[in-house]
Scaffold this active site. Structure first.
Site, PDB file in Angstrom:
ATOM      1  N   GLU A   1       0.118  -8.932  -1.082  1.00 50.48           N
ATOM      2  CA  GLU A   1      -1.978  -9.724  -1.064  1.00 50.48           C
ATOM      3  C   GLU A   1      -2.049 -10.205  -2.068  1.00 50.48           C
ATOM      4  OE1 GLU A   1      -2.914  -6.490   2.002  1.00 50.48           O
ATOM      5  OE2 GLU A   1      -3.968  -7.605   3.226  1.00 50.48           O
TER       6      GLU A   1
ATOM      7  N   GLU B   1       3.975  -5.309   7.109  1.00 50.61           N
ATOM      8  CA  GLU B   1       3.165  -3.904   7.317  1.00 50.61           C
ATOM      9  C   GLU B   1       3.035  -4.226   9.443  1.00 50.61           C
ATOM     10  OE1 GLU B   1       1.553  -6.722   6.060  1.00 50.61           O
ATOM     11  OE2 GLU B   1       0.533  -6.469   4.418  1.00 50.61           O
TER      12      GLU B   1
ATOM     13  N   GLY C   1       0.600  -5.514   0.404  1.00 49.69           N
ATOM     14  CA  GLY C   1      -0.243  -5.455  -0.252  1.00 49.69           C
ATOM     15  C   GLY C   1      -0.222  -6.131  -1.166  1.00 49.69           C
TER      16      GLY C   1
ATOM     17  N   ALA D   1       0.687  -0.863   0.177  1.00 48.04           N
ATOM     18  CA  ALA D   1      -0.023  -0.130  -0.212  1.00 48.04           C
ATOM     19  C   ALA D   1       0.699   1.550   0.009  1.00 48.04           C
ATOM     20  CB  ALA D   1      -1.165   0.166   0.946  1.00 48.04           C
TER      21      ALA D   1
HETATM   22  C1  HXC Z   1       4.874   4.090  -0.971  1.00 48.65           C
HETATM   23  C2  HXC Z   1       6.655   3.732  -1.533  1.00 48.65           C
HETATM   24  C3  HXC Z   1       6.380   2.357  -0.331  1.00 48.65           C
HETATM   25  C4  HXC Z   1       5.255   2.673  -0.658  1.00 48.65           C
HETATM   26  C5  HXC Z   1       8.484   2.567  -1.348  1.00 48.65           C
HETATM   27  N1  HXC Z   1       7.918   3.289  -1.988  1.00 48.65           N
HETATM   28  N2  HXC Z   1       7.367   1.904  -0.731  1.00 48.65           N
HETATM   29  N3  HXC Z   1       6.460   4.684  -0.980  1.00 48.65           N
HETATM   30  N4  HXC Z   1       4.711   4.013  -0.181  1.00 48.65           N
HETATM   31  N5  HXC Z   1       5.183   1.140   0.363  1.00 48.65           N
HETATM   32  C6  HXC Z   1       9.267   5.096  -1.878  1.00 48.65           C
HETATM   33  C7  HXC Z   1      10.234   5.612  -1.468  1.00 48.65           C
HETATM   34  O1  HXC Z   1       9.723   6.207  -0.688  1.00 48.65           O
HETATM   35  C8  HXC Z   1      11.393   5.915  -2.138  1.00 48.65           C
HETATM   36  O2  HXC Z   1      10.581   7.195  -3.128  1.00 48.65           O
HETATM   37  C9  HXC Z   1      11.097   4.911  -3.485  1.00 48.65           C
HETATM   38  O3  HXC Z   1       9.500   4.268  -3.414  1.00 48.65           O
HETATM   39  C10 HXC Z   1      11.830   3.560  -3.431  1.00 48.65           C
HETATM   40  O4  HXC Z   1      12.116   3.015  -2.367  1.00 48.65           O
HETATM   41  P1  HXC Z   1      13.182   2.657  -2.039  1.00 48.65           P
HETATM   42  O5  HXC Z   1      13.553   2.749   0.087  1.00 48.65           O
HETATM   43  O6  HXC Z   1      14.342   4.073  -2.141  1.00 48.65           O
HETATM   44  O7  HXC Z   1      13.927   1.464  -2.439  1.00 48.65           O
HETATM   45  P2  HXC Z   1      14.876   1.101  -1.497  1.00 48.65           P
HETATM   46  O8  HXC Z   1      15.811   1.103  -0.821  1.00 48.65           O
HETATM   47  O9  HXC Z   1      15.107  -0.551  -2.607  1.00 48.65           O
HETATM   48  O10 HXC Z   1      14.202  -0.683  -1.231  1.00 48.65           O
HETATM   49  C11 HXC Z   1      13.047  -1.027  -1.007  1.00 48.65           C
HETATM   50  C12 HXC Z   1      12.173  -1.243  -0.056  1.00 48.65           C
HETATM   51  C13 HXC Z   1      11.578   0.246   0.608  1.00 48.65           C
HETATM   52  C14 HXC Z   1      12.014  -2.712   0.428  1.00 48.65           C
HETATM   53  C15 HXC Z   1      10.382  -1.645  -1.198  1.00 48.65           C
HETATM   54  O11 HXC Z   1      11.244   0.835  -0.317  1.00 48.65           O
HETATM   55  C16 HXC Z   1      10.667  -0.736   1.698  1.00 48.65           C
HETATM   56  O12 HXC Z   1      10.543  -1.055   2.706  1.00 48.65           O
HETATM   57  N6  HXC Z   1       8.571  -0.167   1.419  1.00 48.65           N
HETATM   58  C17 HXC Z   1       7.937  -0.401   1.676  1.00 48.65           C
HETATM   59  C18 HXC Z   1       7.679  -1.635   2.366  1.00 48.65           C
HETATM   60  C19 HXC Z   1       5.995  -1.573   3.309  1.00 48.65           C
HETATM   61  O13 HXC Z   1       6.207  -1.272   4.472  1.00 48.65           O
HETATM   62  N7  HXC Z   1       5.241  -2.288   2.505  1.00 48.65           N
HETATM   63  C20 HXC Z   1       3.834  -2.336   2.917  1.00 48.65           C
HETATM   64  C21 HXC Z   1       3.105  -1.276   3.352  1.00 48.65           C
HETATM   65  S1  HXC Z   1       1.608  -1.536   4.485  1.00 48.65           S
HETATM   66  P3  HXC Z   1      11.502   8.121  -3.041  1.00 48.65           P
HETATM   67  O14 HXC Z   1      10.397  10.049  -3.671  1.00 48.65           O
HETATM   68  O15 HXC Z   1      12.710   8.274  -1.998  1.00 48.65           O
HETATM   69  O16 HXC Z   1      11.840   7.858  -4.259  1.00 48.65           O
HETATM   70  C22 HXC Z   1       0.462  -2.426   3.452  1.00 48.65           C
HETATM   71  C23 HXC Z   1      -0.414  -2.775   4.175  1.00 48.65           C
HETATM   72  C24 HXC Z   1      -1.808  -3.710   3.278  1.00 48.65           C
HETATM   73  O17 HXC Z   1       1.112  -2.690   2.921  1.00 48.65           O
HETATM   74  C25 HXC Z   1      -3.294  -3.376   4.161  1.00 48.65           C
HETATM   75  C26 HXC Z   1      -4.131  -3.240   2.909  1.00 48.65           C
HETATM   76  C27 HXC Z   1      -3.842  -3.028   1.662  1.00 48.65           C
END
Ligand code: HXC
Length: 256
Positions: free
Chosen positions: A114, A134, A111, A68
């Protein structure tokens, strides 16, 4: 920088197969509301299109999907989350009436995982990594993760993943039952298309009856999904989740 008014989901259709491509690679295909709205609109159209028998879901860029869109969620209030019935993912994919093949690579997170769990066959590139992070945001899945993951891999591995954010390699995910087949990264798209074309040779009526029947293999799913959705929405009232989203947006470490 890419223009965000361009479609976030690409579609191409041929020989009974529709290929849907998540096309927001600069954000790692994070599931913004705009992207998921597009995904749902396309799925509704493909469900009604009698020339389409099988769908492939794939993604552009280095990763399939980082989950998400946390920036999007970080501005959402509890009231908005409940009023819009926000689940941050697709409403239509889990109940899509025709077979869907997920072709995933790189990070398949939250997500994004999912989405894969909602599909019928999961073809994974050898570099794919699956996780539900999450919990590291002080949150829980909201689009079926607590329901479909245990059904795919069993309660004990599912809880291990959900409570710790543990990552599974493509091979671990295959052994656990989350992945159907593993292919090399450069063969992922061609193999997914070949598999879809093979399945699309069968009559549409048979494919939809088979799918509708398999969807009934898990009675109680709808009740579980509704419980999960309201449990996920409750996170929007909790300070640790709100703080963790702000920390992500500001690129800081989240408090536990
Ligand atoms: C918004 C995101 C994002 C996310 C990455 N980005 N994940 N933006 N939402 N989930 C953005 C970063 O801010 C960054 O933006 C760009 O994408 C590249 O990400 P980096 O972190 O710089 O890349 P990297 O170092 O290669 O790391 C990749 C990663 C990391 C390991 C995937 O980005 C990460 O941990 N992301 C979060 C993953 C997460 O927690 N997902 C769960 C979300 S909650 P900029 O502007 O700086 O370039 C969820 C709940 C679902 O999914 C519930 C209902 C559907």
């Amino acid at each position: 920088m890419r223009n965000e008014t361009q479609p976030r989901v690409g579609i191409s259709t041929q020989s009974g197969v529709a290929v849907m491509t998540l096309a927001r690679p600069q954000n790692l295909n994070a599931l913004s509301r705009a992207l998921t709205d597009e995904l749902d609109a396309n799925l509704l159209r493909l469900a009604a299109d009698e020339t389409v028998r099988v769908v492939v879901l794939q993604a552009d860029g280095k990763h399939f999907c980082a989950g998400a869109d946390i920036a999007d969620m970080s501005t959402m209030t509890y009231d908005e989350a409940t009023r819009t019935d926000f689940i941050g993912c697709s409403r239509e994919l889990g109940r899509f009436p025709k077979p869907v093949i997920a072709a995933v690579h790189g990070m398949v997170l939250g997500g994004g995982c999912e989405l894969a769990e909602m599909c019928d066959i999961v073809l994974a590139a050898d570099d794919a990594v699956f996780a539900h992070p999450e919990v590291t945001l002080n949150a829980m899945p909201g689009a079926g993760g607590t329901q479909r993951l245990p059904r795919a891999v069993g309660r004990h591995l599912a809880m291990d993943m959900l409570l710790t954010g543990r990552r599974l390699s493509a091979e671990e995910a295959r052994q656990a039952g989350l992945v159907s087949r593993i292919v090399s990264r450069d063969q992922l798209r061609s193999q997914a298309l070949a598999l879809a074309e093979e399945i699309a040779q069968r009559p549409l009526g048979l494919l939809t009856r088979m799918k509708q029947s398999v969807l009934r293999a898990h009675p109680g799913l709808d009740e579980g999904l509704a419980f999960e959705a309201s449990s996920f929405q409750a996170c929007f009232q909790e300070e640790p989740f709100l703080q963790a989203m702000q920390a992500f947006v500001k690129k800081q470490e989240a408090r536990r």
